[in-house]
Scaffold this motif. Structure first.
Motif, PDB file in Angstrom:
ATOM      1  N   MET A  92       0.832  -1.215   0.000  1.00 27.21           N
ATOM      2  CA  MET A  92       0.000   0.000   0.000  1.00 27.21           C
ATOM      3  C   MET A  92       0.868   1.266   0.000  1.00 27.21           C
ATOM      4  O   MET A  92       0.587   2.238   0.702  1.00 27.21           O
ATOM      5  CB  MET A  92      -0.944  -0.001   1.209  1.00 27.21           C
ATOM      6  N   ARG A  93       1.909   1.263  -0.800  1.00 30.94           N
ATOM      7  CA  ARG A  93       2.920   2.323  -0.707  1.00 30.94           C
ATOM      8  C   ARG A  93       2.377   3.713  -1.012  1.00 30.94           C
ATOM      9  O   ARG A  93       2.935   4.708  -0.556  1.00 30.94           O
ATOM     10  CB  ARG A  93       4.083   2.010  -1.646  1.00 30.94           C
ATOM     11  N   ARG A  94       1.295   3.814  -1.770  1.00 29.95           N
ATOM     12  CA  ARG A  94       0.749   5.139  -2.105  1.00 29.95           C
ATOM     13  C   ARG A  94      -0.055   5.743  -0.966  1.00 29.95           C
ATOM     14  O   ARG A  94      -0.391   6.930  -1.015  1.00 29.95           O
ATOM     15  CB  ARG A  94      -0.131   5.032  -3.347  1.00 29.95           C
ATOM     16  N   PHE A  95      -0.367   4.937   0.037  1.00 33.11           N
ATOM     17  CA  PHE A  95      -1.244   5.424   1.103  1.00 33.11           C
ATOM     18  C   PHE A  95      -0.579   5.394   2.480  1.00 33.11           C
ATOM     19  O   PHE A  95      -1.248   5.555   3.489  1.00 33.11           O
ATOM     20  CB  PHE A  95      -2.529   4.588   1.137  1.00 33.11           C
ATOM     21  N   LEU A  96       0.732   5.169   2.517  1.00 34.42           N
ATOM     22  CA  LEU A  96       1.427   5.060   3.792  1.00 34.42           C
ATOM     23  C   LEU A  96       1.825   6.425   4.329  1.00 34.42           C
ATOM     24  O   LEU A  96       2.137   7.342   3.584  1.00 34.42           O
ATOM     25  CB  LEU A  96       2.681   4.194   3.648  1.00 34.42           C
ATOM     26  N   ARG A  97       1.847   6.517   5.645  1.00 36.46           N
ATOM     27  CA  ARG A  97       2.366   7.709   6.329  1.00 36.46           C
ATOM     28  C   ARG A  97       3.213   7.256   7.518  1.00 36.46           C
ATOM     29  O   ARG A  97       2.830   6.369   8.259  1.00 36.46           O
ATOM     30  CB  ARG A  97       1.221   8.602   6.808  1.00 36.46           C
ATOM     31  N   SER A  98       4.387   7.867   7.657  1.00 32.61           N
ATOM     32  CA  SER A  98       5.338   7.551   8.730  1.00 32.61           C
ATOM     33  C   SER A  98       5.667   6.061   8.797  1.00 32.61           C
ATOM     34  O   SER A  98       5.570   5.432   9.867  1.00 32.61           O
ATOM     35  CB  SER A  98       4.805   8.009  10.095  1.00 32.61           C
TER      36      SER A  98
END
Length: 431
Positions: free
Chosen positions: A283-289
């Motif tokens: 889910m690399r487009r939706f990751l944070r931190s």
């Protein structure tokens, strides 16, 4: 009898309730005084570090155990592994400002000087207890970069060839490695100390000019009990266009892992093959931190997931890298009610994670708040604030953590004695 060591344990808060109401029959000296000495040594070897150092105050023989080769061999064999954490203060990601407690001293002529003493905070996740430990022998101008096998790896802050010190904070030992060959600014550091070998990898932030850095290369250091060593002579190129954030790497199965940014992916350094590869993040487009941690000999990715255009609630998720080395499987999500509380406190500042054993600590940036997740019990809980830090006010120190296994002996550092490299002495730098 004064202690020659640099450790200073100060007991913190504990959730364990200790009762002093023990029946007198259990403490009958006629029974306990007849215990065989080898059995007493085995009991002492099982003590956690704070209790061990308190026990050394009982008598001369217990005090001398730290110098007994027979006891230390027994300690290595039977002492249980303790999956603790070691935290330092830092105010910015790049500077790694840690434990900058200043002691003011007055020298000759009435001049006032300042001596910096590094300070760390040990956290016991089993008893939820904090302990304070100081590093008076570590010279100024160094910052903790990694931890493994009971040793803390300190790297010099000054731009240029990096000086590296390995420190066992429990006994105050310092061991110096030869400096790296290439000039760097704030590189990522991978460190693995096993029973019979030491591996260090320094990657990225190559100084291509006095005013510019670029992620180009990796230098590696290796030494083992078989007599083989490589003093930064092994180098490799980083993948093209990689954007690794300066900081520590995570070691799992003789590989160092670190996050790559824009877009998110995972960089993998094979220690034995001296080569890099890249793994796609879930889910690399939706990751944070996103953060990488090691837990139970597995690589875990922890990140917040935010799909703004889809009807999916925000969440914090954990993925485990499978044995094939390319596939991720989601293993846990933070309960939604807890995540809403966490998100409110985090306020978009981001968070960092560190894992050890069955525990994962999630530290909110810009604050001293942290969560502890127990993978076995699937339990989440807030970690009590460290009682040795200033809470509130304008100057808020956040925590920078390492997986740390406390041990009173690290014989692997003896391998460095065989090196004939003339190491620089830091005695003149220690305040």
């Amino acid at each position: 009898m004064p202690s020659p060591f640099s450790y200073t344990f100060t007991p913190g808060i504990s959730s364990a309730n200790v009762t002093d109401t023990v029946a007198n029959t259990w403490m009958d000296t006629r029974i306990w005084s007849k215990l065989p000495q080898p059995l007493i040594d085995r009991v002492i070897a099982f003590l956690p570090p704070p209790a061990f150092f308190r026990a050394r105050c009982v008598c001369k023989r217990w005090y001398s155990l730290l110098f007994s080769s027979n006891f230390l061999e027994l300690y290595i064999q039977i002492s249980p592994r303790r999956h603790w954490f070691l935290f330092f203060k830092h105010k910015s990601l790049k500077s790694y400002i840690c434990g900058n407690n200043s002691n003011t001293t007055r020298g000759s002529g009435g001049k006032t000087g300042t001596a910096n003493i590094f300070e760390g905070y040990l956290f016991d996740p089993y008893d939820i207890a904090w302990y304070r430990i100081s590093f008076p022998l570590v010279p100024s101008g160094f910052s903790p970069a990694a931890a493994s096998g009971g040793l803390i790896c300190w790297v010099s802050d000054e731009a240029g060839a990096k000086s590296i010190i390995l420190c066992n904070p429990l006994i105050g030992s310092l061991t110096q490695l030869p400096p790296t060959l290439r000039p760097r600014l704030f590189p990522s550091t991978g460190f693995k100390a096993g029973p019979s070998s030491i591996d260090v990898a320094i990657a990225g932030d190559d100084l291509i000019s006095p005013y510019a850095v670029k992620n180009l290369s990796t230098e590696s250091f290796h030494i083992d009990a078989g007599g083989f060593y490589s003093l930064w002579g092994t180098t490799s190129s980083l993948p093209r266009l990689c954007s690794l954030e300066s900081g520590q790497m995570v070691c799992v199965d003789d590989r160092f892992y670190c996050m790559n940014y824009n877009p998110f992916s995972v960089l993998v350094y094979e220690i034995a093959e001296n080569s890099w590869c890249k793994i796609q993040a879930p889910m690399r487009r939706f990751l944070r931190s996103p953060s990488l941690v090691e837990s139970m000999d597995k690589l875990i990715l922890v990140a917040a997931v935010e799909k703004s255009k889809l009807n999916v609630p925000k969440s914090l998720r954990l993925w485990s890298l499978q044995a094939c080395g390319t596939t991720w499987v989601e293993i846990e999500r933070m309960p939604q009610q807890l995540y809403q509380q966490f998100e409110e406190l985090e306020a978009g500042h981001g968070f960092d994670c560190v894992g050890h054993g069955k525990f994962i600590a999630i530290i909110i940036r810009g604050s001293d708040r942290a969560l502890l997740f127990d993978i076995f019990r699937k339990a989440w809980q807030w970690i009590p604030p460290c009682p040795y830090m200033n809470h509130g006010g304008e100057d808020v120190n956040e925590l920078h953590g390492f997986a740390y296994e406390p041990t009173v002996t690290t014989p692997v550092t003896g391998l460095l004695d065989q090196l004939t490299v003339p190491f620089q002495s830091f005695s003149g730098l220690i305040g």
